[in-house]
Design a protein around this motif. Structure first.
Motif, mmCIF file in Angstrom:
data_model
loop_
_atom_site.group_PDB
_atom_site.id
_atom_site.type_symbol
_atom_site.label_atom_id
_atom_site.label_comp_id
_atom_site.label_asym_id
_atom_site.label_seq_id
_atom_site.Cartn_x
_atom_site.Cartn_y
_atom_site.Cartn_z
ATOM 1 N N GLY A 122 -5.386 3.062 1.523
ATOM 2 C CA GLY A 122 -6.301 1.976 1.207
ATOM 3 C C GLY A 122 -5.948 1.299 -0.107
ATOM 4 O O GLY A 122 -5.124 1.770 -0.882
ATOM 5 N N GLY A 123 -6.596 0.172 -0.355
ATOM 6 C CA GLY A 123 -6.345 -0.585 -1.577
ATOM 7 C C GLY A 123 -5.030 -1.330 -1.517
ATOM 8 O O GLY A 123 -4.408 -1.460 -0.464
ATOM 9 N N ARG A 124 -4.577 -1.795 -2.669
ATOM 10 C CA ARG A 124 -3.310 -2.512 -2.754
ATOM 11 C C ARG A 124 -2.835 -2.512 -4.200
ATOM 12 O O ARG A 124 -3.626 -2.371 -5.129
ATOM 13 C CB ARG A 124 -3.445 -3.944 -2.246
ATOM 14 C CG ARG A 124 -4.357 -4.806 -3.111
ATOM 15 C CD ARG A 124 -4.514 -6.215 -2.562
ATOM 16 N NE ARG A 124 -5.357 -6.254 -1.367
ATOM 17 C CZ ARG A 124 -5.745 -7.398 -0.779
ATOM 18 N NH1 ARG A 124 -5.341 -8.573 -1.265
ATOM 19 N NH2 ARG A 124 -6.516 -7.380 0.277
ATOM 20 N N CYS A 125 -1.544 -2.679 -4.384
ATOM 21 C CA CYS A 125 -0.978 -2.784 -5.731
ATOM 22 C C CYS A 125 0.395 -3.429 -5.627
ATOM 23 O O CYS A 125 0.949 -3.590 -4.539
ATOM 24 C CB CYS A 125 -0.891 -1.410 -6.395
ATOM 25 S SG CYS A 125 0.329 -0.289 -5.645
ATOM 26 N N ASP B 189 -7.729 5.699 -0.617
ATOM 27 C CA ASP B 189 -7.142 4.745 -1.544
ATOM 28 C C ASP B 189 -5.793 5.238 -2.072
ATOM 29 O O ASP B 189 -5.629 6.424 -2.373
ATOM 30 C CB ASP B 189 -8.095 4.515 -2.721
ATOM 31 C CG ASP B 189 -7.575 3.459 -3.678
ATOM 32 O OD1 ASP B 189 -7.743 2.273 -3.395
ATOM 33 O OD2 ASP B 189 -6.954 3.842 -4.700
ATOM 34 N N TRP B 190 -4.854 4.337 -2.229
ATOM 35 C CA TRP B 190 -3.486 4.708 -2.598
ATOM 36 C C TRP B 190 -3.425 5.471 -3.920
ATOM 37 O O TRP B 190 -2.648 6.414 -4.062
ATOM 38 C CB TRP B 190 -2.589 3.473 -2.664
ATOM 39 C CG TRP B 190 -2.783 2.635 -3.902
ATOM 40 C CD1 TRP B 190 -3.622 1.563 -4.049
ATOM 41 C CD2 TRP B 190 -2.134 2.821 -5.169
ATOM 42 N NE1 TRP B 190 -3.535 1.067 -5.328
ATOM 43 C CE2 TRP B 190 -2.626 1.812 -6.040
ATOM 44 C CE3 TRP B 190 -1.191 3.719 -5.658
ATOM 45 C CZ2 TRP B 190 -2.209 1.686 -7.370
ATOM 46 C CZ3 TRP B 190 -0.773 3.604 -6.998
ATOM 47 C CH2 TRP B 190 -1.281 2.601 -7.835
ATOM 48 N N ARG B 191 -4.257 5.068 -4.898
ATOM 49 C CA ARG B 191 -4.173 5.706 -6.212
ATOM 50 C C ARG B 191 -4.670 7.154 -6.158
ATOM 51 O O ARG B 191 -4.052 8.065 -6.719
ATOM 52 C CB ARG B 191 -4.969 4.917 -7.250
ATOM 53 C CG ARG B 191 -4.740 5.407 -8.680
ATOM 54 C CD ARG B 191 -5.463 4.524 -9.676
ATOM 55 N NE ARG B 191 -4.889 3.199 -9.742
ATOM 56 C CZ ARG B 191 -3.838 2.876 -10.508
ATOM 57 N NH1 ARG B 191 -3.229 3.805 -11.242
ATOM 58 N NH2 ARG B 191 -3.396 1.633 -10.539
ATOM 59 N N GLN C 136 0.844 -1.197 0.000
ATOM 60 C CA GLN C 136 0.000 0.000 0.000
ATOM 61 C C GLN C 136 0.882 1.251 0.000
ATOM 62 O O GLN C 136 1.302 1.706 1.060
ATOM 63 C CB GLN C 136 -0.912 -0.009 1.240
ATOM 64 C CG GLN C 136 -1.910 -1.164 1.258
ATOM 65 C CD GLN C 136 -2.239 -1.611 2.673
ATOM 66 O OE1 GLN C 136 -1.357 -2.068 3.411
ATOM 67 N NE2 GLN C 136 -3.491 -1.486 3.058
#
Length: 287
Positions: free
Chosen positions: A210-213, A268-270, A181
């Motif tokens: 938040g989120g993931r990549c 969210d990360w993006r 993250q």
């Protein structure tokens, strides 16, 4: 409210100081040169002057070097954390101690809750886990805030490196089998402030976007923001990019503990990267 920020000259510490001052707080920033956290007497003296909150942003973060310099990493990451915790307890101040995803083994498939067992695989992870234990054993009123994949305006970080190398070489190979993250230091600084303002109970919390990549996905987002979409970006694996210290394959941390105390997690990360990109990449010319 009077805050002391140890490690105030680093990427995170600089943003913590700026965020606190913007919120109207009195801040005493102490760089590594101004406060050696491995010196217990110096820590006690620094905090005895008066503080409501002490934020520990100091860390030996050279992950690969720590494999052969574990004693030096332990001195800062564990003993230094202990010294600040004891100083905060003696002064009646609250401590915010910043820790890391490296305290976990990276083998999970679901986000790590804050109370998940630690199982570090690297010297850096071991010394940070020891720091968490030392803080919690000290009896200080402490918030242990774990974070991961930090990037920021005031120091070297992954986005700056990707933009620079992509521009210089025209091609990049980035691992796609490590998931985490990406988290902006300014967002983490804001979260630290909000946790203290909410009088969150002492304990462990996760401060990540938040989120993931994967690193590969993050690199793609960075190149797009830098105007470098023409750079050839290829996925690779950790096996093809061996480093002295093992990296966690899965560094996704659950932020449910924040919800439980009424503190809104970082977005969210993006979306956060899109907000941060201009500031973080300000010193990196576009192609």
């Amino acid at each position: 409210m009077r805050w002391i920020v140890a490690g105030a000259g680093g990427m995170l510490g600089t943003d913590v100081v700026e965020v606190l001052r913007a919120a109207g707080h009195e801040v005493v920033p102490l760089t590594r040169a101004e406060l050696d956290v491995t010196d217990a007497a110096a820590c006690a003296a620094a905090v005895a002057g008066g503080a409501d909150v002490v934020v520990n942003c100091t860390a030996h973060t050279a992950v690969d070097a720590a494999e052969t310099e574990e004693a030096a990493a332990f001195a800062v990451n564990a003993l230094g954390a202990r010294n600040l915790a004891l100083a905060a307890r003696a002064a009646g101040a609250r401590l915010v101690h910043v820790s890391t995803d490296y305290v976990f083994d990276g083998g999970a498939t679901e986000p790590y809750p804050a109370d998940a067992p630690t199982a570090p695989r690297s010297a850096y992870g071991r010394t940070k886990a020891a720091g968490e234990w030392a803080v919690e054993a000290s009896g200080a009123d402490a918030l242990v805030v774990r974070t991961a994949w930090l990037y920021g305006e005031h120091g070297a970080c992954f986005p700056k490196t990707m933009a620079r190398v992509g521009r210089e070489r025209g091609a990049l190979s980035v691992v796609d089998d490590q998931v985490g993250q990406p988290t902006w230091t300014r967002d983490l600084a804001d979260l630290v402030l909000r946790l203290v303002q909410a009088s969150a109970p002492a304990g462990r919390y996760h401060g990540v976007a938040g989120g993931r990549c994967s690193w590969f996905e993050f690199a793609g987002a960075v190149l797009a923001s830098a105007g470098l979409s023409a750079v050839e970006l290829k996925p690779t694996t950790s096996a093809d990019f061996v480093r002295p210290a093992p990296r966690p394959a899965f560094s996704v941390l659950s932020t449910q503990g924040l919800d439980a105390v009424g503190v809104t997690p970082i977005g969210d990360w993006r979306e956060r990267w899109e907000t941060a990109a201009a500031r973080v990449l300000g010193g990196v010319p576009n192609s």
